[in-house]
Design a protein around this motif. Structure first.
Motif: not given
Length: 331
Positions: A201, A205, A328-330
């Motif tokens: 992740s 990202h 929560e989404t990196s």
């Protein structure tokens, strides 16, 4: 039918090795109370590999949580990579959480060691008796702050002394789904919730931050992450800078308008990222200054007031770049 292309783990050591191999003469600037400190990526990489040896010498378990309580500095960046590149899990502690929240997340994450800036030790020391499984406390001396007398029996280890006594280690991660870092979010009710980022992740990202229609981070950039390194991994800017070989400007503890403006102008920053309150304080300090190097001013954490964005457009020629993401989404 399966394809025949090579299968390489999307892991953080690959990001680290790019800077080490291809951009050893680029580097990191850290603002301190005595001026600025400079180190090349080559020097930083050597120290980061030795820091991996420090974690081994301290007996940190194979997937142990390595906590930081620190400002944005080159040392903090060493920890950003040494922990996950040796299989451990970086846990950046938010210095602005309530004391009881810090106690909760240190114990919930099962942190084995905390690396703390000297200027922040006074905040952390009163909480040491509440940490259930903490084994080591390591001081990163940033030049300011008294050393508390009572450290709850913990020996205060010196970062530079540990580094000098350690041998460099090789980095290898075979499983891209292995945990790399943790951030706790306090954006919901109840206790902060832990988010565990994987190598994959983080890698993806980082690549996203390099795409043209996002931030387009590139080798020629000079990046100033005013956003804290404990806030959703500095929005990915630290990893993206290392991956591309962009110069990094670390603001240290002084996030005042004059200090940030001085770095933007003096270091010819191209990308400067922070929350709206930062940019409100910086705007008047940039009046009449040469900001021609700037190409993007990412801003997140809350909605950007239109008046603030337009004021930057009028003064610098650039509106503020509204960023959005979640821990929560990196992010």
């Amino acid at each position: 039918m399966q394809g025949l292309m090579q299968d390489v783990p999307l892991a953080i050591p690959h990001i680290f090795e790019r800077a080490e191999k291809y951009h050893p003469h680029k580097g990191i600037v850290t603002a301190t109370g005595d001026g600025v400190e400079r180190i090349t990526y080559g020097g930083w990489a050597e120290r980061t590999r030795k820091l991996g040896g420090v974690l081994d010498n301290l007996g940190i378990s194979a997937d142990g949580r390595v906590a930081t309580f620190a400002w944005n500095t080159a040392r903090h960046l060493e920890l950003y990579f040494a922990a996950p590149c040796t299989g451990r899990v970086l846990h950046t502690l938010n210095i602005r959480l309530f004391p009881e929240q810090l106690t909760y997340i240190v114990n919930h994450a099962d942190d084995e060691v905390i690396f703390v800036d000297r200027s922040l030790l006074g905040l952390l020391a009163p909480l040491l008796p509440t940490f259930e499984n903490l084994k080591h406390l390591v001081l990163m001396d940033d030049g300011k702050g008294d050393i508390p007398v009572d450290l709850n029996g913990h020996e205060l280890l010196d970062y530079e002394e540990l580094l000098a006594a350690a041998d460099p280690v090789e980095f290898r991660i075979d499983d891209e789904h292995r945990a790399a870092s943790m951030c706790y979010t306090s954006g919901t009710t109840g206790n902060p919730k832990g988010v565990v980022y994987t190598h994959r992740s983080t890698f993806l990202h980082t690549m996203g931050a390099m795409t043209a229609d996002s931030l387009g981070v590139r080798e020629s950039d000079v990046i100033l992450p005013v956003v804290p390194m404990f806030h959703a991994n500095a929005w990915g800017l630290a990893h993206a800078a290392v991956a591309t070989g962009a110069d990094l400007i670390m603001p240290g503890p002084d996030l005042s308008g004059p200090a940030v403006a001085k770095l933007i102008v003096g270091e010819k920053v191209t990308v400067a990222a922070g929350v709206p309150t930062i940019w409100m304080a910086v705007l008047p300090e940039l009046k009449g200054k040469d900001t021609s190097a700037l190409r993007a001013i990412p801003c997140g954490g809350s909605a950007v007031p239109k008046a603030l964005s337009e004021a930057y457009r009028e003064q610098t020629g650039l509106p503020i770049f509204q960023a959005w993401g979640m821990t929560e989404t990196s992010p």
